[in-house]
Write an enzyme that holds these catalytic residues in place. Structure first.
Site, PDB file in Angstrom:
ATOM      1  CG  ASN A  53     -17.953  14.739  -7.777  1.00 11.41           C
ATOM      2  OD1 ASN A  53     -16.388  15.944  -7.532  1.00 11.41           O
ATOM      3  ND2 ASN A  53     -17.724  14.414  -8.881  1.00 11.41           N
ATOM      4  NE  ARG A  77     -14.428  12.300  -9.585  1.00 15.75           N
ATOM      5  CZ  ARG A  77     -13.821  13.370 -10.407  1.00 15.75           C
ATOM      6  NH1 ARG A  77     -14.932  14.448 -10.080  1.00 15.75           N
ATOM      7  NH2 ARG A  77     -13.452  14.231 -11.299  1.00 15.75           N
ATOM      8  CG  HIS A 128     -12.862  10.430 -17.139  1.00 17.84           C
ATOM      9  ND1 HIS A 128     -12.810  11.489 -18.650  1.00 17.84           N
ATOM     10  CD2 HIS A 128     -13.962  12.045 -16.743  1.00 17.84           C
ATOM     11  CE1 HIS A 128     -12.778  12.252 -18.896  1.00 17.84           C
ATOM     12  NE2 HIS A 128     -13.731  12.603 -17.458  1.00 17.84           N
ATOM     13  NE  ARG A 176     -10.624  19.728 -19.068  1.00 16.74           N
ATOM     14  CZ  ARG A 176     -11.593  18.960 -18.011  1.00 16.74           C
ATOM     15  NH1 ARG A 176     -10.239  17.145 -18.013  1.00 16.74           N
ATOM     16  NH2 ARG A 176     -12.549  18.504 -17.973  1.00 16.74           N
ATOM     17  CD  GLU A 226     -17.284   9.166 -13.602  1.00 14.96           C
ATOM     18  OE1 GLU A 226     -18.481  10.260 -14.122  1.00 14.96           O
ATOM     19  OE2 GLU A 226     -16.471   9.431 -13.958  1.00 14.96           O
TER      20      GLU A 226
END
Ligand code: ADP
Length: 400
Positions: free
Chosen positions: A7, A90, A180, A240, A384
């Site tokens: 990742n 990823r 996601h 965010r 993940e």
């Protein structure tokens, strides 16, 4: 078979080496400060942690270092790099081009790079990591790319189109992509195992962490999600903003005389829990601050939970029903208080929440609705990296 999951960010490279027979993590770690120094933290299954300062001018040097830690010294976990059958990456943005994981051929790598405009902080870093990996691993080691956006590619135009002039969709591919996706797909697949399939079922999956998104999954396919063109839309997050009236952005830019980059920084890094509370971006610290009397922290917590309720309700209406709700991510898995606030007084949707199970099963997989609840509510810890490793294994086995 051993698979290395990567990742990569612009200045970091997280990795996990997974044994695909047991699906256990053999080693994992993080290379940080790429381009500005270098630090590697390497952890083994037995609890050993190795931390070293290093020099990482680019991702290539980070790969060289992590390979060195995996293969040499008395803490080596593989004797030869060829033991690592494949590498899975990823990728944040696959645009409209990728609806599933694929082998990273030259054409695929070029395509990921070509849509960098849609994810300027992420896609260039992913491409750098893939190329660095090509240099460091034996020639022919397969690399697979797994996209955050892929699961959401089944959304219909009514969900992904914005009410903007069509030319911006044509010229710049401005539309909702959703993110996601690997997590939403992982928990959907796990729910299917737990409840005997999701065929014909209407499910809302809530990934709530530092970044948060919710997806509406009908018959196993995503039909809507809260994140949009970028991972900024939808729920209020750690730093965010989530959804705001677009005019607010224009208004602030005008009155504060801000450039687009400055405004982007405010929306992505200075808003959300941090901006609203003025205290912290971390949900645990936010709860602590509200208990100590911070009203703004309490308002932030309330807003987040209120938004989650609204999205669950709106997705139930959009799908014309609801069979299950899943909570995952750092907050979704660990905060019984949040799940309580979201799921209480939701009988109108058919949710009969079991408070005792909610507390008892906190942090673990399990059903937290009453047995007679029309809608099942589940905690399903996400993974993940494991899904990336599984996809990688699947694609590599298909090559034989
Ligand atoms: P990321 O999106 O970076 O992967 P995580 O999924 O790890 O983030 O989620 C991190 C968030 O989970 C943080 O805000 C953290 O405070 C929150 N969290 C962890 N444990 C709890 C808890 N017990 N109660 C509330 N929030 C929690």
């Amino acid at each position: 078979m051993k698979v290395l999951v990567i990742n990569a960010g612009s200045s970091s490279l997280k990795y996990q080496l997974i044994d695909m027979t047991s699906e256990d993590v053999i080693a994992k770690g993080n290379c940080e400060r790429i381009g500005i120094g270098g630090l590697i933290t390497h952890k083994l299954a037995d609890g050993t942690t190795i931390q070293e300062e290093a020099d990482f001018p680019t991702h290539t040097e980070a790969f060289v270092k992590l390979v060195e830690l995996l293969t040499t010294g008395d803490k080596a976990v593989v004797t030869d790099l060829s033991e690592i059958a494949a590498v899975g990456h990823r990728i944040v943005q696959g645009g409209k081009y990728f609806s599933e994981s694929v082998l990273a051929t030259d054409e695929v790598i070029d395509r990921i790079e070509s849509i960098s405009d849609l994810a300027p902080l992420h896609n260039p870093a992913h491409v750098q990591a893939i190329r660095a990996c090509q240099k460091v691993f034996p020639a022919g080691t397969p690399q697979v790319v797994v996209f955050d956006t892929a699961f959401h590619q089944t959304m219909p135009p009514k969900a992904y189109m914005y009410g903007l002039p069509y030319e911006y969709y044509e010229k710049y591919q401005v539309r909702k992509y959703g993110f996601h996706g690997t997590s939403h797909r992982f928990v959907t697949a796990r729910l299917a195992e737990l409840i005997g399939g999701v065929e014909g079922k209407k499910v809302v999956t809530c990934h709530l962490g530092n970044g948060s998104s919710i997806a509406a999954v009908d018959n196993g396919k995503c039909v809507d999600t809260t994140m949009g063109f970028t991972p900024l839309d939808g729920l209020v997050m750690g730093t965010r903003s989530g959804a705001v009236d677009p005019s607010v952005i224009l208004y602030i830019m005008k009155h504060e005389n801000l450039t687009p980059d400055e405004m982007s920084n405010i929306l992505n890094k200075q808003s959300g829990f941090l901006g609203m509370s003025g205290v912290t971006s971390d949900s645990r610290d936010l709860i602590k601050a509200s208990e100590e009397g911070s009203e703004r922290s309490q308002e932030t917590i309330d807003k987040f939970r209120y938004q989650i309720r609204k999205y669950i309700g709106s997705y139930a209406a959009a799908m014309g029903g609801l069979d299950a709700v899943v909570f995952t991510g750092g907050i979704g898995e660990n905060s019984d208080e949040l799940r309580h606030d979201v799921c209480t007084n939701m009988e109108v949707l058919g949710i009969h929440f079991d408070d005792a199970k909610n507390v008892e099963l906190n942090r673990h997989e399990g059903k937290i609705s009453k047995d007679d609840s029309k809608v099942q509510v589940w905690i399903i810890p996400t993974n993940e990296e494991l899904l990336i490793a599984r996809d990688t294994k699947h694609i590599v086995e298909g090559m034989k």
